[in-house]
Every structure is written in structure tokens, then in C-alpha cells.
Design a protein around this motif. Structure first.
Motif, mmCIF file in Angstrom:
data_model
loop_
_atom_site.group_PDB
_atom_site.id
_atom_site.type_symbol
_atom_site.label_atom_id
_atom_site.label_comp_id
_atom_site.label_asym_id
_atom_site.label_seq_id
_atom_site.Cartn_x
_atom_site.Cartn_y
_atom_site.Cartn_z
ATOM 1 N N GLN A 69 0.830 -1.205 0.000
ATOM 2 C CA GLN A 69 0.000 0.000 0.000
ATOM 3 C C GLN A 69 0.866 1.257 0.000
ATOM 4 N N HIS A 70 1.958 1.230 0.748
ATOM 5 C CA HIS A 70 2.888 2.361 0.711
ATOM 6 C C HIS A 70 3.435 2.534 -0.707
ATOM 7 N N THR A 72 2.048 1.646 -3.540
ATOM 8 C CA THR A 72 0.990 2.192 -4.395
ATOM 9 C C THR A 72 0.866 3.694 -4.198
ATOM 10 N N ASN A 73 0.887 4.133 -2.945
ATOM 11 C CA ASN A 73 0.796 5.568 -2.661
ATOM 12 C C ASN A 73 1.985 6.328 -3.242
ATOM 13 N N THR A 76 1.646 6.955 -6.941
ATOM 14 C CA THR A 76 0.500 7.754 -7.370
ATOM 15 C C THR A 76 0.876 9.233 -7.373
ATOM 16 N N GLY A 78 1.037 13.019 -7.146
ATOM 17 C CA GLY A 78 0.276 13.963 -6.340
ATOM 18 C C GLY A 78 -0.106 13.460 -4.964
ATOM 19 N N HIS A 79 0.025 12.162 -4.718
ATOM 20 C CA HIS A 79 -0.304 11.615 -3.401
ATOM 21 C C HIS A 79 0.744 12.085 -2.393
ATOM 22 N N GLN A 80 0.333 12.291 -1.147
ATOM 23 C CA GLN A 80 1.253 12.764 -0.108
ATOM 24 C C GLN A 80 2.491 11.878 0.003
ATOM 25 N N TRP A 81 2.335 10.557 -0.099
ATOM 26 C CA TRP A 81 3.477 9.646 -0.009
ATOM 27 C C TRP A 81 4.437 9.901 -1.179
ATOM 28 N N ASN A 82 3.879 10.107 -2.370
ATOM 29 C CA ASN A 82 4.685 10.353 -3.564
ATOM 30 C C ASN A 82 5.474 11.647 -3.429
ATOM 31 N N THR A 83 4.798 12.710 -3.061
ATOM 32 C CA THR A 83 5.481 14.006 -2.992
ATOM 33 C C THR A 83 6.472 14.056 -1.834
#
Length: 168
Positions: A69-70, A72-73, A76, A78-83
Motif C-alpha cells: 500500500q505504501h 501504491t501511494n 500515485t 500527487g499523493h502525499q506519499w509520492n510528494t
């Protein structure tokens, strides 16, 4: 992709980038409620400060999250995890999986997808100049009643978790 076992108080001894720049270390913790509910980022920050090695410690967590799940984030846009991961200058990224999954059989889908998530995350972390550390969780005192067939007691659960993290 090899992983390593690291004593958090020794991070500065192994990190050439921070030593060369003279800056504090940037550490990101990615996990579930073990990270979030225990404010682990504050505890790590305190350990680093007590060791006279300043650090900027942040955390991304959500209850029951798995490494898949981390990943995947992180994947993605624009996702907080990505940025957070891609826009930071993380020296170390500490990954903690859901508390039972690493101890599952290696043929079980949950274990496979978490292992794949760990590999995917490690690649992104490395591409961004950081190093990956897996944080092994601990077995439950009485095992796991929801998975008693696998984790009947603490010792068995701890052994299975350790083995699973090493196999990631």
C-alpha cells in the motif's frame, strides 16, 4: 536488492552524504499504527539528539498499512506519499510492514505483495539517493488469535516475523 540491519543510533557513522555536507540527517519512517500511534518519529528524533547527531525525522503512516500500500501511494502522482518521498532529500527511509504479514507463508499473496512493495519502495528510495532500512516488528505476547495456526505464541510469531523480514 540487499537490505541491512542498522542500529538507529549508528546512522551517522554509515552515511557519507550527511558527513560530507555537515548537515543533520533526514529520516523518513513509513509504516502503520506502530509508527503513528507511538509517535516513533519523535522517539527517533530524541535518540538522534541524545547521540548528538541531529536529524529531521518525519513519518508517513496509516493503521494496518502494508508495504504494498505504501508502494501504491508512492507510485500515485500527487499523493502525499509520492510528494514526500520524491521531493525530500532522505538519507534513510525506514519501512515497517503490517504486523503479521512478514510472518505469513512465502507462497501467500499478502506476503508476496508486501515483499514486492518493499522492493519497489527500495528502488524509488535508491533512485532518490537514500538508503532503505526495514524495521522488524515484534511478536504479540500471546501470539495472534486470528492466525493461531501460524502464530500460536510469542516465540513462534517472533521467529516467523524475523524470518519473513530477512526474506524480504
Amino acid at each position: 536488492m540487499p537490505y541491512q540491519s542498522v542500529d538507529l543510533s549508528d546512522l551517522s557513522n554509515d552515511n557519507q552524504k550527511s558527513e560530507a555536507s555537515g548537515n543533520s540527517q533526514d529520516i523518513l519512517l513509513m509504516g502503520n499504527s506502530y509508527v503513528g500511534a507511538n509517535s516513533l518519529h519523535n522517539l527517533v528524533d530524541g535518540v538522534m539528539s541524545a547521540a548528538s547527531d541531529p536529524a529531521n525525522v518525519s513519518a508517513l503512516s496509516g493503521g494496518g498499512m502494508r508495504l504494498s500500500q505504501h508502494a501504491t501511494n508512492v507510485g500515485t502522482a500527487g499523493h502525499q506519499w509520492n510528494t514526500t518521498l520524491n521531493n525530500g532529500n532522505w538519507d534513510w527511509v525506514v519501512l515497517q510492514d503490517q504486523s503479521q504479514v512478514p510472518g505469513f507463508p512465502r507462497s501467500q499473496n499478502e506476503w508476496i505483495t508486501s515483499k514486492d512493495g518493499a522492493v519497489e519502495l527500495a528502488e524509488v528510495i535508491e533512485d532518490n539517493g537514500g538508503e532503505t532500512v526495514l524495521m522488524m516488528t515484534w511478536g504479540r505476547r500471546d501470539g495472534d488469535s486470528n492466525n493461531a495456526w501460524r502464530f500460536p505464541d510469542f516465540s513462534t510469531m517472533q521467529d516467523e516475523l524475523e524470518s519473513g523480514y530477512l526474506d524480504y
